[in-house]
Design an enzyme around this catalytic site. Structure first.
Site, mmCIF file in Angstrom:
data_model
loop_
_atom_site.group_PDB
_atom_site.id
_atom_site.type_symbol
_atom_site.label_atom_id
_atom_site.label_comp_id
_atom_site.label_asym_id
_atom_site.label_seq_id
_atom_site.Cartn_x
_atom_site.Cartn_y
_atom_site.Cartn_z
ATOM 1 C CE1 TYR A 141 121.923 -2.045 23.425
ATOM 2 C CE2 TYR A 141 123.819 -1.024 24.446
ATOM 3 C CZ TYR A 141 123.267 -2.021 23.661
ATOM 4 O OH TYR A 141 124.076 -3.002 23.129
ATOM 5 C CE LYS A 192 122.125 -4.583 8.050
ATOM 6 N NZ LYS A 192 123.026 -5.517 7.342
ATOM 7 C CG ASP A 224 126.241 -6.646 7.459
ATOM 8 O OD1 ASP A 224 126.592 -5.454 7.341
ATOM 9 O OD2 ASP A 224 125.424 -7.176 6.687
ATOM 10 C CG ASP A 248 127.523 -3.272 24.086
ATOM 11 O OD1 ASP A 248 128.579 -3.652 24.615
ATOM 12 O OD2 ASP A 248 126.402 -3.540 24.554
ATOM 13 C CG ASP A 252 132.910 -6.619 24.485
ATOM 14 O OD1 ASP A 252 133.320 -5.524 24.940
ATOM 15 O OD2 ASP A 252 132.263 -7.430 25.161
#
Ligand code: NAD
Length: 357
Positions: A141, A192, A224, A248, A252
């Site tokens: 970001y 990852k 994943d 992020d 959620d």
């Protein structure tokens, strides 16, 4: 102890739920012999109306001079057409940046008796108590180069860069290990590393920090797989340590396992002042009706006690008072179920204060 708390109620339901959290903090202070002072500041649309900007300098000064910040929510339809620089939501990014809040902590805990609020089967979600620790000021970001450029052939290219330094990884890992020590002492670090070099470094640095915390169990999981495991068997997780983007998304996902946005608190921590706020927004559809659920904000106040002031015993008192109040059958409209006693925002706050004993 003495503590100065900056109170930024903001917009919409923020103005209704924050007073309930203050009620609870005052009751805890009285019960346990602490002196908390509360100073109100302006933020969001409400600040915009008053002084023309969503994050006034006075508010930043107040936050920086305080020991912790309690935030409600910002935003609303009234300000949606404004330029991005004036939007109430800009104040959130501004205050996080100004306070250097690099660690975002989001617990996803299913309170007893609320399993039916989840979209997952009761037997899968019952008893989940997960803390997602998300890096908040680095990664894709913020990394450079970034942007959209025109190519000679008339096409365009969008670029973002995932970048982390050793120091950025180390400091967020320390937050996660410290938090794990006060919980069930188990961390899964999400990355990852099979594909991304930044993740390879992430895994190496986290493994290095682990040397200082031999009492905490550390595991690594590809993102994943983590997304899958969260819905398959969420009870396996205690602390999940994530970079900015993975955190992020997974926070959620974890939050939604518990079913109700009105129940979920958060803490953002930096070098000094921490900021504590519910994860939900200003809920304009229900604002001003005394029906908003104040529990997310009250639980954020509990996080302030534990992560902001190291008052773990007091934080536990608040947590237990929330559980007791739910056990007694009190429910706000968003979590109501047959046979329960539906109450308003202020009544729920009062009931939790009574449950503190
Ligand atoms: P929202 O979180 O405000 O509301 C989503 C839904 O959840 C609504 O139906 C609302 O009624 C319900 N809800 C939220 N909090 C609740 C509570 N405490 N009790 C009961 N029900 C609750 O999200 P939104 O509607 O997408 O956004 C509304 C405004 O809030 C927008 O302006 C948005 O930009 C802003 N926002 C602010 C923050 C923040 O301040 N941190 C976060 C998200 C959204």
């Amino acid at each position: 102890m003495k503590a100065k708390i900056a109170v930024l109620a903001g917009d919409g339901v923020g103005r209704e739920i924050v007073p309930e959290a203050i009620k609870v903090l005052k009751a805890v202070a009285e019960k346990c012999g602490h002196a908390f002072t509360f100073t109100q500041g302006d933020i969001g649309g409400q600040a915009l109306e008053k002084v023309g900007v969503p994050l006034p300098q006075d508010t930043l000064n107040l936050a920086k001079q305080s020991d912790a910040v309690l935030l409600g929510a910002v935003g609303g339809p009234k300000w949606e057409g404004l330029d991005y620089s004036l939007r109430p939501e800009r104040a959130l990014l501004g205050i996080r940046e100004a306070l250097g809040l690099y660690a975002n902590l989001r617990p996803a805990k299913l309170y007893p008796n609320l399993a039916e609020a989840s979209t997952l089967k009761k037997e899968v979600v019952e008893g989940i108590d997960i803390l997602v620790v998300r890096e908040l000021t680095g990664g894709i970001y913020f990394g450079k180069p970034k942007g959209i450029e025109k190519l000679p052939n008339g096409s365009e290219r969008g670029t973002n860069t995932e970048v982390y330094t050793t120091e950025e990884i180390r400091r967020i890992a320390v937050v996660a290990f410290e938090a794990a020590r006060r919980r069930r002492k188990k961390i899964v670090s999400v990355d990852k590393a099979n594909v991304l070099e930044s993740s390879e470094l992430w895994r190496r640095v986290v493994t290095g920090v682990h040397q200082d915390y031999p009492d905490v169990e550390l595991g690594h999981m590809y993102v994943d797989n983590a997304a899958m495991q969260l819905v398959r068997n969420p009870r396996q997780f205690d602390v999940m340590l994530c970079n900015n983007m993975f955190g992020d998304i997974l926070s959620d996902e974890a939050a939604m396992l518990t079913g109700s946005i009105g129940m979920l608190p958060s803490a953002s921590l930096g070098a000094q002042v921490g900021l504590f706020e519910p994860i939900h927004g200003s809920a304009p559809d229900i604002a001003g009706k005394n029906i908003a659920n104040p529990i997310a904000t009250i639980a954020s106040a509990a996080m302030m006690l534990s992560f902001g002031f190291k008052l773990d015993k007091e934080a536990e008192l608040v947590e237990q008072a929330i559980v007791k109040t739910l056990d007694l059958g009190y429910r706000t409209k968003d979590i109501q179920s047959p046979g329960m006693r539906v109450v308003g925002t202020t009544e729920m706050g009062d009931a939790i204060v009574r449950s503190l004993g």
